[in-house]
Design a protein around this motif. Sequence first.
Motif, PDB file in Angstrom:
ATOM      1  N   ASN B 270       1.013  -0.997  -0.288  1.00  0.00           N
ATOM      2  CA  ASN B 270       0.284  -0.188  -0.281  1.00  0.00           C
ATOM      3  C   ASN B 270       1.005   1.567   0.145  1.00  0.00           C
ATOM      4  OD1 ASN B 270      -2.331  -1.455  -0.005  1.00  0.00           O
ATOM      5  ND2 ASN B 270      -2.730  -0.910   2.058  1.00  0.00           N
ATOM      6  N   GLU B 271       1.949   0.880   1.063  1.00  0.00           N
ATOM      7  CA  GLU B 271       2.646   2.532   0.783  1.00  0.00           C
ATOM      8  C   GLU B 271       3.786   2.523  -0.652  1.00  0.00           C
ATOM      9  OE1 GLU B 271       2.346   4.793   3.031  1.00  0.00           O
ATOM     10  OE2 GLU B 271       4.461   5.590   3.255  1.00  0.00           O
ATOM     11  N   LEU B 272       4.054   0.859  -1.078  1.00  0.00           N
ATOM     12  CA  LEU B 272       4.970   1.172  -2.457  1.00  0.00           C
ATOM     13  C   LEU B 272       3.919   2.126  -3.138  1.00  0.00           C
ATOM     14  CD1 LEU B 272       7.524  -0.001  -2.896  1.00  0.00           C
ATOM     15  CD2 LEU B 272       6.647  -1.744  -3.649  1.00  0.00           C
ATOM     16  N   MET B 273       2.370   1.688  -3.552  1.00  0.00           N
ATOM     17  CA  MET B 273       1.276   2.530  -4.004  1.00  0.00           C
ATOM     18  C   MET B 273       1.050   3.670  -4.078  1.00  0.00           C
ATOM     19  SD  MET B 273       0.931   0.290  -6.765  1.00  0.00           S
ATOM     20  CE  MET B 273       2.980   0.312  -6.883  1.00  0.00           C
ATOM     21  N   ASN B 274       1.219   4.015  -2.959  1.00  0.00           N
ATOM     22  CA  ASN B 274       0.800   5.697  -2.165  1.00  0.00           C
ATOM     23  C   ASN B 274       2.175   6.243  -2.673  1.00  0.00           C
ATOM     24  OD1 ASN B 274      -1.420   5.229  -1.166  1.00  0.00           O
ATOM     25  ND2 ASN B 274       0.037   5.166   1.043  1.00  0.00           N
ATOM     26  N   LEU B 275       3.598   6.219  -2.701  1.00  0.00           N
ATOM     27  CA  LEU B 275       4.841   6.510  -3.004  1.00  0.00           C
ATOM     28  C   LEU B 275       4.607   6.698  -4.376  1.00  0.00           C
ATOM     29  CD1 LEU B 275       7.607   7.450  -3.127  1.00  0.00           C
ATOM     30  CD2 LEU B 275       8.067   4.748  -2.922  1.00  0.00           C
ATOM     31  N   TRP B 276       3.565   5.980  -5.313  1.00  0.00           N
ATOM     32  CA  TRP B 276       4.115   5.590  -6.807  1.00  0.00           C
ATOM     33  C   TRP B 276       3.477   6.735  -7.293  1.00  0.00           C
ATOM     34  CZ3 TRP B 276       7.282   5.457 -10.982  1.00  0.00           C
ATOM     35  CH2 TRP B 276       7.105   5.256 -11.823  1.00  0.00           C
ATOM     36  N   ASN B 277       2.027   6.960  -6.690  1.00  0.00           N
ATOM     37  CA  ASN B 277       0.926   8.186  -7.289  1.00  0.00           C
ATOM     38  C   ASN B 277       1.770   9.108  -7.236  1.00  0.00           C
ATOM     39  OD1 ASN B 277      -1.096   5.780  -7.999  1.00  0.00           O
ATOM     40  ND2 ASN B 277      -1.540   5.271  -6.123  1.00  0.00           N
ATOM     41  N   LYS B 278       2.774   9.594  -5.923  1.00  0.00           N
ATOM     42  CA  LYS B 278       2.648  11.008  -5.268  1.00  0.00           C
ATOM     43  C   LYS B 278       3.465  11.561  -6.475  1.00  0.00           C
ATOM     44  CE  LYS B 278       1.589  10.925  -0.292  1.00  0.00           C
ATOM     45  NZ  LYS B 278       2.248  10.829   0.711  1.00  0.00           N
ATOM     46  N   VAL B 279       4.365  10.047  -6.533  1.00  0.00           N
ATOM     47  CA  VAL B 279       5.905  10.579  -7.467  1.00  0.00           C
ATOM     48  C   VAL B 279       5.287  10.581  -9.419  1.00  0.00           C
ATOM     49  CG1 VAL B 279       7.358   9.519  -9.295  1.00  0.00           C
ATOM     50  CG2 VAL B 279       6.990   9.022  -6.365  1.00  0.00           C
ATOM     51  N   LYS B 280       4.152  10.219  -9.731  1.00  0.00           N
ATOM     52  CA  LYS B 280       3.675  10.233 -11.044  1.00  0.00           C
ATOM     53  C   LYS B 280       2.453  11.494 -10.597  1.00  0.00           C
ATOM     54  CE  LYS B 280       0.827   6.674 -11.267  1.00  0.00           C
ATOM     55  NZ  LYS B 280      -0.536   5.545 -11.889  1.00  0.00           N
ATOM     56  N   LYS B 281       2.519  11.793  -9.356  1.00  0.00           N
ATOM     57  CA  LYS B 281       1.833  13.069  -9.298  1.00  0.00           C
ATOM     58  C   LYS B 281       3.005  13.890  -9.401  1.00  0.00           C
ATOM     59  CE  LYS B 281      -1.704  15.685  -6.257  1.00  0.00           C
ATOM     60  NZ  LYS B 281      -2.065  15.833  -4.613  1.00  0.00           N
ATOM     61  N   GLU B 282       3.704  13.920  -8.724  1.00  0.00           N
ATOM     62  CA  GLU B 282       4.524  15.401  -9.084  1.00  0.00           C
ATOM     63  C   GLU B 282       5.465  15.175 -10.494  1.00  0.00           C
ATOM     64  OE1 GLU B 282       6.758  17.231  -6.635  1.00  0.00           O
ATOM     65  OE2 GLU B 282       4.837  17.173  -5.487  1.00  0.00           O
ATOM     66  N   LEU B 283       4.778  14.851 -11.048  1.00  0.00           N
ATOM     67  CA  LEU B 283       6.055  14.514 -12.656  1.00  0.00           C
ATOM     68  C   LEU B 283       4.577  15.188 -12.944  1.00  0.00           C
ATOM     69  CD1 LEU B 283       7.861  10.999 -13.314  1.00  0.00           C
ATOM     70  CD2 LEU B 283       8.272  13.429 -13.049  1.00  0.00           C
ATOM     71  N   HIS B 284       3.456  14.739 -12.668  1.00  0.00           N
ATOM     72  CA  HIS B 284       2.655  15.594 -13.844  1.00  0.00           C
ATOM     73  C   HIS B 284       2.483  17.413 -13.540  1.00  0.00           C
ATOM     74  CE1 HIS B 284      -1.363  14.829 -16.337  1.00  0.00           C
ATOM     75  NE2 HIS B 284      -1.865  15.733 -14.901  1.00  0.00           N
ATOM     76  N   ASN B 285       2.696  17.707 -12.328  1.00  0.00           N
ATOM     77  CA  ASN B 285       3.104  19.226 -12.184  1.00  0.00           C
ATOM     78  C   ASN B 285       3.983  19.519 -12.396  1.00  0.00           C
ATOM     79  OD1 ASN B 285       0.177  18.753 -10.814  1.00  0.00           O
ATOM     80  ND2 ASN B 285       1.395  18.877  -8.449  1.00  0.00           N
TER      81      ASN B 285
END
Lengths: 293, 285
Positions: B270-285
Amino acid sequence: MKEIVVISGKGGTGKTSITAALAFLAGKDAVVADCDVDAADMHLLMQPDFARSEDFYSGEVAEILQDECTQCGKCMEVCRFDAISIIDEQYWVDPISCEGCGYCARVCPTETIFNKDLNVGKWFISSIKTGTKMVHARLGIGADNSGKLVAKVKNEAKQLAKELDKEYILIDGSPGIGCPVVSSLSGADFVILVTEPSVSGIHDLKRVYELVKKFHIPAGCIINKSDLNSQKSQSILEYLKEKDIVHLGSYTYDEAFTKSMTQGLTLMEWEDTGSSDKIRESWDKTKQILNTL
Amino acid sequence: MKIAIASGKGGTGKTTISTNLASCLSESEPVILVDLDVEEPNSGLFIRGKLLDEYLQYKMIPEWEKKTCTLCGECQEVCNYNAIIQLGQTIMVFPELCHSCFACSELCPADALPMVQKEIGWIRTYQLNQLNFIESRLHIGEEQSTQLIAQTNSFVRDNYNQDMPVIFDAPPGTSCPVIEATKHVDFVILVTEPTPFGVHDLKLAVDTMRELNKPFGVVVNRFGIGNNEVFEYCENEKIQILAKFPNSREVAELYSRGELIYDKIPEFKNELMNLWNKVKKELHN
C-alpha cells in the motif's frame, strides 16, 4: 605505526558506528581518519572542534572567454565528455560534465579557453573527545576526485600520527569498490570488513574482499546484526574460514547502535547491552594481530 | 518516465524500494529496472529473471607503439591525469588513471599512441514477465564507475522504449557516480532513515539535487527508530515526504534472504503504491 581501514562494500552495515567505537577504545593511541568523504558521518560521534580547515583543490575545469571566442567549434569537436555545447550561439562548458582534461584549451587556436583549479571540498584536523586528533573532510557538491581527497585525508593522518608518535591510524573507509575505496586501502596494514548476514551483505563482502586481496592486506571481519539470519551468518563464517579472514566477532542486532547515535555518543559510552564487550573483544583481537604483523 | 532511487547514506533501502516498486508495477504494465550501483549491484539478488544478453563494456586507453614513437614527450605534457609518463626510452601508460580524453593519442605527432579498448565491466539484460531488468557491473580493481554508469544510461536510451516507467537504482553518496546516475532522470526519490547519519547524508543529497535542479522527494525507511529530526528538516525545507516505511524485523528478514516484500506484506505494498501515485502526481505538475 599501523594503519587499520574499516570497509564494508555494502553501506548501512554499521561500519561507521563500529569504527567510532573502536576509536573510543583506541583513545589516545590512535589518530582517526574519516575517509568516507562522500558521506562523512563519523564526526557526528566524535565532537570535533574543526580547529584547522583547508580548502582542497584537485583537477581543473575549462572556461571559455566569450569575448575572444571565434566560434570555430574545435573545442566541441575534441571534447569526449559532451561538456561543451552551443547556447544562444555561444560555446559553453558544463562544469559538471567537464573532466578537466584540458584538451579543448590545447586545441583552441585563439587561446580563449583556460583551465581553472577546481575546489572539490574542505579537509579538517580536529581535536576530538577521545583526547586525540581526527582528520576528516567534506566533499563539495557533486565533486569529482573523491579518491584524491581520500588520499589527502590519509596522508595528513599519517603525518600527524608520525609527529604525535601514535601507535595506530584508524580509518573509516567508504562503501563500494571504486576509486575512494582503492585510495583508502593503499598502504594499509590491516582491513576490518563489516558485513551483515543478508544476500546483499555477503555479495558485497565477497566483491570488496577480492579487491583487498589485490593489495595483499590481511583482513578480519565483523558480522553485525548476526541474528538477522543465522543461516547466512553461518555461510559468512564458512567464507571467512575458506579465505583465511580472521573472525573478529559477531554482534547481534542492537538498538543501542541508533540510540547512542541520536545522542552523539559512541556505543562504548552507551549503557551496556552486550555489544560493548563484543567490540572490546574485536579490538583486542585486532591489536594482537597487529602485533604479529 | 525516468525515476532514480538515490540516497546519501548507504544501506537505507534504495535497492529494496527499487526492486519492489519495479516488480509491483510490472504486474500491470511493462517496466524497466536499471541497477546503476555498478560497484556493488544488488538488485539482481532480488530479481531472478531470465538472462537475455551480455554486453562487455570497455574504456579506451592509449597503447604505446615503440617503433613509431619519437620520444618527443608531448603525451606526458598533455595528460592532465599523470596517466602517461616518459621514463628514459620508455613511455608508460597507467590505465586506471586514464580518463579516455584522447588528447595524448590525437595530439601525438608520430601517431604512436593509438587508442585501444580495455574491458571495465559488463551490462546484462534480463526478462521476468513484464519486467526488463538491466544490470551493470564494474570489474573488481577498476576505479571509474562513473564511466560505466554513463555507458549504461546510453545503452538504456538506445535500446528501450522510454514511454514505460524506467527505475534507476543509483549508487550511494553525493559525488560523481550519483550525478551521472541522476542527471538524465525526471524525478529523484531520496531514501533515508530517521537517524543522525541518515539526516546528515540526506542534507548532502538534497543539496546535490538542488544544484542539479532535479525535482525530488524523500522516503523515510525504518520509520520508528532514531528521532524526529528528518521530519523537522523536511518541514523546514518544504521537502515532500513521499512515504514512510516502518522499521520491521519481518522486512529485514525477508530482505536478508533475497526475497521481495510487497507480495508478502500488504501494508508495504500500500505504501509503495502511495509513493508511486505521489511521484506520478509530482511529474504531472
